[in-house]
Design a protein around this motif. Structure first.
Motif, short mmCIF file in Angstrom:
data_model
loop_
_atom_site.label_atom_id
_atom_site.label_comp_id
_atom_site.label_asym_id
_atom_site.label_seq_id
_atom_site.Cartn_x
_atom_site.Cartn_y
_atom_site.Cartn_z
N LEU A 85 0.83 -1.20 0.00
CA LEU A 85 0.00 0.00 0.00
C LEU A 85 0.87 1.26 0.00
CD1 LEU A 85 -2.74 1.37 0.15
CD2 LEU A 85 -2.67 1.13 2.63
N LEU A 86 1.90 1.28 0.84
CA LEU A 86 2.81 2.43 0.87
C LEU A 86 3.54 2.59 -0.46
CD1 LEU A 86 4.31 2.08 4.47
CD2 LEU A 86 2.73 3.84 3.67
N GLN A 87 3.95 1.48 -1.04
CA GLN A 87 4.62 1.55 -2.34
C GLN A 87 3.68 2.05 -3.43
OE1 GLN A 87 5.85 -2.15 -4.28
NE2 GLN A 87 7.82 -1.21 -4.75
N THR A 88 2.43 1.57 -3.39
CA THR A 88 1.42 2.02 -4.37
C THR A 88 1.22 3.52 -4.29
OG1 THR A 88 0.26 -0.11 -4.40
CG2 THR A 88 -1.02 1.84 -5.01
N SER B 13 9.93 6.67 2.28
CA SER B 13 9.83 6.97 0.84
C SER B 13 8.47 7.60 0.51
CB SER B 13 10.03 5.70 0.02
OG SER B 13 11.34 5.19 0.20
N PHE B 14 7.43 7.11 1.18
CA PHE B 14 6.09 7.64 1.01
C PHE B 14 6.03 9.11 1.43
CE2 PHE B 14 2.00 8.15 3.48
CZ PHE B 14 1.20 8.43 2.39
N LEU B 15 6.61 9.43 2.60
CA LEU B 15 6.63 10.81 3.08
C LEU B 15 7.42 11.71 2.14
CD1 LEU B 15 7.18 10.41 6.94
CD2 LEU B 15 5.03 10.51 5.67
N ARG B 16 8.55 11.20 1.68
CA ARG B 16 9.39 12.01 0.78
C ARG B 16 8.68 12.26 -0.55
NH1 ARG B 16 15.80 11.04 -0.68
NH2 ARG B 16 16.02 12.88 -2.03
N ALA B 17 7.94 11.26 -1.04
CA ALA B 17 7.20 11.43 -2.29
C ALA B 17 6.16 12.54 -2.15
CB ALA B 17 6.52 10.13 -2.68
N ALA C 205 16.74 11.15 3.66
CA ALA C 205 15.38 11.35 3.12
C ALA C 205 14.62 12.40 3.93
CB ALA C 205 14.62 10.03 3.12
N ILE C 206 14.76 12.36 5.25
CA ILE C 206 14.06 13.33 6.09
C ILE C 206 14.58 14.74 5.84
CG2 ILE C 206 13.59 14.03 8.47
CD1 ILE C 206 12.07 11.52 7.45
N ARG C 207 15.87 14.86 5.64
CA ARG C 207 16.43 16.18 5.36
C ARG C 207 15.93 16.73 4.03
NH1 ARG C 207 22.62 15.99 7.78
NH2 ARG C 207 21.96 15.56 9.93
#
Length: 653
Positions: free
Chosen positions: A88-91, A135-139, A183-185
């Motif tokens: 789900l997160l990848q989708t 990765s989801f948050l960064r997207a 990624a957070i930065r």
């Protein structure tokens, strides 16, 4: 007819999207029986939505009509499978990253489903799940602009009161995994660069402003760890320890470049927060005291590491207030930062920290003497020596030898320190010279303002009629002191006292820039008289001297010239002793080669070596341990070293 009925659907068709969506709607619980189908359906929907965004808007119209985002959230609620959560997160990441339509992004961000997924309690004991979540948050952050960011925040009276994306992200800002931190930065930078004023106020107010102090605290720990690596390398030098130090240095500099990127977002309060935290949590309690302290516990660092870190901070974190505050701090003694009873001297600073006692000649204006470990400068009874100047020097004398200003500590290292301390001190001087954010009046007060800049300023003032006396333009006494530079330094000394509680016990020391200039020149000239310093370090000293004196030898006093001539004669004598015998035929070749290297190093726009090289253990001769000292190979290497040292004194000043 029957063959038409059983014909398979086109994989990239609206019918396929309908089929997968209807099948998901029928699922009431996710278990081992249907788990694989759910995962495949989620994966396929991501592909179909990406395809439809590029080829057919009907795909997204169906997605909105059937509220498929709501179905995703429902599936997550009824599933306890990590595999489904991963998919789900990848989708969601694939869809957000690849959808080009602004309309589509607005729709996905315009309901609470995204914030629900952001704040959902995933089982992050699974490291792969955390990776997908980040990765989801960064997207999401990659699609932020002034329009979309308003869809992800909650406001009250035009003020942001909730921003789940930012709050959840900074929870992992100091995760042990470097990829997560990176990624957070990137995410935080995306937030800062949007330029939304209400969001900017949100991230710089309590409790979210603590993120910036936590950044500096994390960076401080990295600095202490770096010092441990440097200490270990000095005991066990080798390629492996050098490699480990360089990796740690890269991380240190990456952190500072992140600070710089955050500042470049243009949020005034962020620049202030970073400046205050760097000063209060790093520079004042750790770096400046460490310039003269032994590492008495695990929270202290060596002088060499401190010198390197000061250079890095000034070179990378380009904040005017930070640069000028650090420069002003160099006029304060150690006691301004830490109690004497809690410190130990870091390295040897003898009672004769400045080794040469100056002899007064008819043509010299200054006389320097050594008293109680401090540099003393007295003026002759010359017409150009003002009463205020003499008062300034008298004020200097009131500072005890145990209260050397930190700028004098740097110069004492140039006079008496080992190769690494000399290189580190020269690196700080070079960094200050090249820091554009540093006010020229600060450089003048420190005694390191290049002569060309002094003349330029005085020339401009003369042209616009601001100068009080045009004859001072090319006078030896010409100095920014007549232009009221003192007010700039005084303001920062006052700021040190009022804002940071740092009291400079001898502020009058800042009132004699010409005295300070001669202190710097004395230290650099003395450096060329030392025989235990590597040629490359001498080249850096030559670079610094050239910045201060780009004109001719008349800028030296007679004692300076005599010292240089003595050093020249000593180097020539040493070189001649080395080349007697079978090396005579190579003398011209070696000297010409080393001359070119030295000239390039001294005339370059910046020092030859980066500050990080001060941390690396000195490399021994490659032949030293396997070939006898009396061998021709070792003798040849020694001759090259002597030639390198000699060329430092050949260049005309």
């Amino acid at each position: 007819m029957w063959s038409s009925f059983w014909r398979s659907r086109d994989r990239f068709s609206l019918d396929e999207l309908r089929h997968l969506t209807y099948q998901l709607m029928k699922i009431q619980i996710v278990n081992e029986v249907n788990k694989d189908f759910v995962v495949e359906a989620l994966r396929s929907i991501a592909e179909l939505m990406t395809y439809g965004d590029q080829h057919d808007p009907a795909f997204f119209e169906f997605f909105m009509e059937k509220q498929v985002m709501g179905e995703f959230v429902r599936i997550l609620k009824i599933s306890r499978s990590v595999t489904v959560s991963l998919q789900l997160l990848q989708t969601m990441s694939i869809m957000i990253q690849n959808l080009k339509s602004e309309h589509a992004i607005y729709y996905i961000f315009s309901n609470e489903h995204i914030n629900y997924l952001i704040t959902y309690t995933f089982d992050f004991r699974n490291e792969e799940l955390l990776s997908y979540y980040i990765s989801f948050l960064r997207a999401i952050s990659g699609k932020l602009n002034k329009n979309t960011i308003s869809l992800l925040v909650k406001t009250r009276n035009d003020e942001v009161v909730s921003f789940p994306l930012y709050v959840e992200a900074i929870r992992y800002a100091f995760h042990e995994e470097n990829m997560v931190r990176t990624a957070i930065r990137a995410l935080t930078l995306n937030v800062y660069h949007v330029g939304d004023e209400s969001v900017n106020r949100y991230v710089t107010t309590t409790p979210h402003a603590a993120y910036f102090s936590n950044l500096v605290t994390f960076f401080r720990k990295q600095c202490i760890n770096l010092n441990g690596l440097v200490s270990d390398a000095s005991k066990n030098p080798g390629p492996e320890s050098t490699s480990i130090i360089l990796v740690a240095v890269d991380e240190i500099e990456d952190n500072l470049y992140y600070f710089s990127d955050v500042i470049s977002a243009g949020i005034p309060d962020v620049g202030r927060l970073i400046t205050d935290n760097i000063l209060q949590h790093l520079i004042f309690p750790l770096l400046l005291p460490s310039l003269r302290m032994e590492a008495v516990n695990e929270t202290q660092i060596s002088a060499v590491t401190s010198l390197y870190l000061l250079c890095c901070i000034l070179r990378i974190v380009k904040i005017k207030d930070l640069a000028n505050t650090v420069a002003a701090s160099l006029f304060c003694p150690l006691e301004a930062f830490i109690k004497i009873s809690e410190t130990k001297l870091n390295g040897y600073i003898s009672g004769h920290g400045f080794t040469h006692e100056r002899e007064q000649s008819d043509s010299d204006n200054l006389d320097t003497k050594v008293e109680s470990g401090s540099l003393r400068v007295t003026t002759s009874n010359l017409p150009g020596s003002s009463q205020s100047h003499q008062e300034d020097v008298a004020a200097q004398r009131s500072c005890s030898g145990s209260s050397l200003a930190l700028r004098e500590v740097l110069l004492s290292y140039v006079n008496n320190g080992d190769d690494m301390l000399v290189l580190g001190s020269l690196s700080v001087i070079a960094t200050l010279l090249q820091t554009k954010e540093l006010d020229e009046s600060m450089l003048d007060a420190l005694g390191i303002l290049p002569q060309r800049k002094q003349h330029k300023k005085l020339l401009l003032q003369s042209l616009v009629g601001e100068g009080s006396d045009e004859e001072q333009l090319f006078s030896p006494e010409g100095s920014l002191i007549r232009d009221g530079f003192n007010s700039e330094l005084d303001s920062y000394l006052q700021k040190l006292k009022e804002q940071y509680g740092v009291l400079c016990s001898c502020p009058e020391v800042a009132a004699s820039p010409r005295v300070h200039r001669f202190q710097v020149l004395d230290a650099l000239i003395n450096l060329f008289c030392r025989s235990n310093i590597s040629a490359e370090t001498l080249w850096d000293g030559g670079w610094a001297l050239r910045q201060l004196l780009p004109y001719n030898e008349t800028e030296f006093n007679s004692h300076h010239l005599e010292l240089l001539k003595d050093s020249y004669r000593n180097c020539i004598g040493t070189l001649l002793r080395e080349v007697k015998g079978f090396w005579l035929d190579l003398l011209i070749t070696v000297l010409c080669d080393e001359w070119r290297k030295c000239k390039r190093a001294i005339e370059a726009s910046s020092p030859r070596r980066e500050p990080k090289y001060v941390l690396l253990p000195l490399q021994k001769s490659s032949f030293e341990e396997v070939i006898p000292v009396e061998s021709s190979i070792v003798a040849g290497e020694r001759m090259c070293f002597c030639a390198s040292s000699s060329t430092s004194n050949f260049l005309p000043w």
